[in-house]
Design an enzyme around this catalytic site. Structure first.
Site, PDB file in Angstrom:
ATOM      1  N   ASP A  93      57.135 -23.705  18.984  1.00 40.92           N
ATOM      2  CA  ASP A  93      58.087 -23.696  17.867  1.00 40.92           C
ATOM      3  C   ASP A  93      58.427 -25.156  17.522  1.00 40.92           C
ATOM      4  OD1 ASP A  93      59.705 -24.523  19.916  1.00 40.92           O
ATOM      5  OD2 ASP A  93      61.115 -22.858  19.777  1.00 40.92           O
ATOM      6  N   ASP A 267      57.019 -12.695  18.663  1.00 40.38           N
ATOM      7  CA  ASP A 267      57.383 -13.267  19.962  1.00 40.38           C
ATOM      8  C   ASP A 267      58.828 -12.902  20.251  1.00 40.38           C
ATOM      9  OD1 ASP A 267      58.687 -15.372  18.115  1.00 40.38           O
ATOM     10  OD2 ASP A 267      59.434 -15.884  20.093  1.00 40.38           O
ATOM     11  N   CYS A 305      52.089   4.243  33.314  1.00 38.64           N
ATOM     12  CA  CYS A 305      51.676   2.842  33.240  1.00 38.64           C
ATOM     13  C   CYS A 305      50.698   2.517  34.359  1.00 38.64           C
ATOM     14  CB  CYS A 305      52.909   1.934  33.333  1.00 38.64           C
ATOM     15  SG  CYS A 305      52.517   0.175  33.301  1.00 38.64           S
ATOM     16  N   CYS A 307      49.954  -0.641  35.351  1.00 36.62           N
ATOM     17  CA  CYS A 307      50.098  -2.053  35.722  1.00 36.62           C
ATOM     18  C   CYS A 307      50.229  -2.215  37.234  1.00 36.62           C
ATOM     19  CB  CYS A 307      51.286  -2.686  34.997  1.00 36.62           C
ATOM     20  SG  CYS A 307      52.883  -2.504  35.805  1.00 36.62           S
ATOM     21  N   CYS A 310      53.461  -0.685  38.717  1.00 36.78           N
ATOM     22  CA  CYS A 310      53.531   0.777  38.741  1.00 36.78           C
ATOM     23  C   CYS A 310      52.483   1.389  39.669  1.00 36.78           C
ATOM     24  CB  CYS A 310      53.407   1.326  37.326  1.00 36.78           C
ATOM     25  SG  CYS A 310      54.818   0.847  36.314  1.00 36.78           S
ATOM     26  N   HIS A 336      55.743  -5.739  34.657  1.00 38.79           N
ATOM     27  CA  HIS A 336      55.667  -4.435  33.994  1.00 38.79           C
ATOM     28  C   HIS A 336      56.067  -4.529  32.518  1.00 38.79           C
ATOM     29  CE1 HIS A 336      56.173  -0.284  32.869  1.00 38.79           C
ATOM     30  NE2 HIS A 336      57.332  -0.662  32.369  1.00 38.79           N
TER      31      HIS A 336
HETATM   32 ZN    ZN Z   1      53.989  -0.751  34.815  1.00 32.56          ZN
END
Ligand code: ZN
Length: 377
Positions: A93, A267, A305, A307, A310, A336
């Site tokens: 930025d 963002d 999920c 990830c 998880c 996550h």
């Molecule tokens: Zn997750």
């Protein structure tokens, strides 16, 4: 040109755009969410972890890096990519937003903004030329023009004067930009919640041929329906062959509604900031893992999920870590939340490809338990 946009397809159902932003450090598939790495780090995440969750680009803050450790040091270290060991695209930025939001005693003139550092009270001066010098030293792929983001609400006359000055500053940024061959400079459309001012700002800035355009001055406290109205008025004023970036937006509903209105890039600190107090975004809605009802819950944070968090840890374990102020707990919730939003954006891109983004949104909202778009995330 250092940064170019390739439009792949427009969703027949929603009008959303599927595209690619090409940069010197690689391609950004859009619509894209950009994790925020204020201090040249996405808090608690390593670059390897960000790559594992397939973040295409991250954002870093000029103001913070200018004050500490200093842009000269980063330039001498080989630029921001090398300094922080991230070889994918970076957007920086302009520093303007932080000057206006973090520092007190600021004084705005035509020349720039005088303010005191929030770290040590030093008197500093940021101008379009200085913002370009710092970002040229950092070597980000996408740089932002120095602008003023007026507060909400603000007087019409104030917003008009401010956006006209922002346009003059954008022109100065374009002149001062020393590396147009390998850094793309985006301009920022302002104009508050006023359609005529947005039109004026967009017309003036698009006449200057920047490689991309941001919509600033939104997500500053206005109701969400107003943000969507302003987007609907502003987006059609921007060139179709350039990327559009909605600044400071990162709740799942706003990402979806923004994409539907033709935004390509977003963002926000939201997913990383809330993760640090145990608040997570899951496919079933928002979960605050500190809640007592998760004390003995041995199931995953989000059963849908895939990830790292998880796949390997339970809600009870996450709750324990967060309550005990363990850094690892913050790492796991941060991982996550970022994975969740990046995965959602992959779903958005797939849905555009299949001309079904409105259906995708409705299915997502039903599962997320979100029926009123003015409510939080
Ligand atoms: Zn997750």
């Amino acid at each position: 040109m250092a940064v170019t946009y390739e439009l792949i397809k427009v969703c027949k159902q929603s009008g959303a755009r599927l595209g690619r932003v090409h940069t010197p450090h690689g391609v950004i598939e859009t619509p894209a969410f950009m994790p925020v790495g204020t201090q040249a780090t996405v808090k608690t995440m390593s670059p390897e972890e960000l790559k594992e969750m397939d973040a295409h680009i991250i954002l870093s803050n000029t103001y913070h890096l200018w004050l500490r450790p200093g842009h000269d040091l980063i330039r001498n270290a080989g630029g921001l990519h090398k300094f922080m060991n991230w070889d994918r695209p970076i957007l920086t930025d302009s520093g303007g937003f932080q000057v206006f939001s973090l520092s007190n005693m600021r004084k705005i003139t035509e020349e720039g903004v005088e303010f005191r550092s929030h770290l040590n009270g030093d008197r500093l001066f940021l101008s379009p030329e200085k913002a370009m010098e710092i970002q040229n030293s950092l070597g980000s792929d996408i740089m932002m023009a120095f602008d003023e983001c007026p507060p909400y609400p603000a007087e019409y006359e104030y917003i008009k004067n401010s956006l006209e000055r922002t346009t003059r500053w954008a022109e100065r940024c374009l002149k001062a930009h020393a590396r147009p061959q390998d850094q793309g400079l985006f301009a920022i459309v302002q104009g508050g919640m006023h359609a005529d001012l947005r039109k004026q700002s967009a017309a003036d800035l698009t006449s200057m041929d920047f490689p991309g355009y941001a919509i600033g001055g939104l997500s500053v406290g206005e109701p969400k329906h107003l943000m969507y109205e302003v987007l609907e008025e502003t987006i059609p004023l921007l060139p179709t062959g350039k990327p559009r970036y909605l600044m400071g937006v990162g709740s799942p509903d706003a990402l979806l509604e923004g994409a539907i209105r033709g935004v390509d890039m977003f963002d926000c600190v939201l997913p990383t900031r809330i993760a640090r107090n145990g608040t997570t975004m899951t496919s079933g809605g928002r979960v605050n893992i500190r809640n007592a009802k998760y004390a003995e819950d041995l199931g995953p944070l989000d059963p849908d999920c895939g990830c790292y968090t998880c796949r390997n840890y339970s809600r009870a374990y996450l709750r324990h870590l967060i309550k005990a102020d363990e850094t690892f707990g913050i790492r796991l919730t941060t991982y996550h939340n970022l994975h969740f939003l990046l995965e959602m954006m992959r779903g958005v891109r797939q849905a555009i490809m299949e001309d079904r983004l409105l259906d995708f949104r409705d299915e997502f909202f039903t599962q997320y338990g979100l029926h009123d778009n003015d409510k939080g995330f």
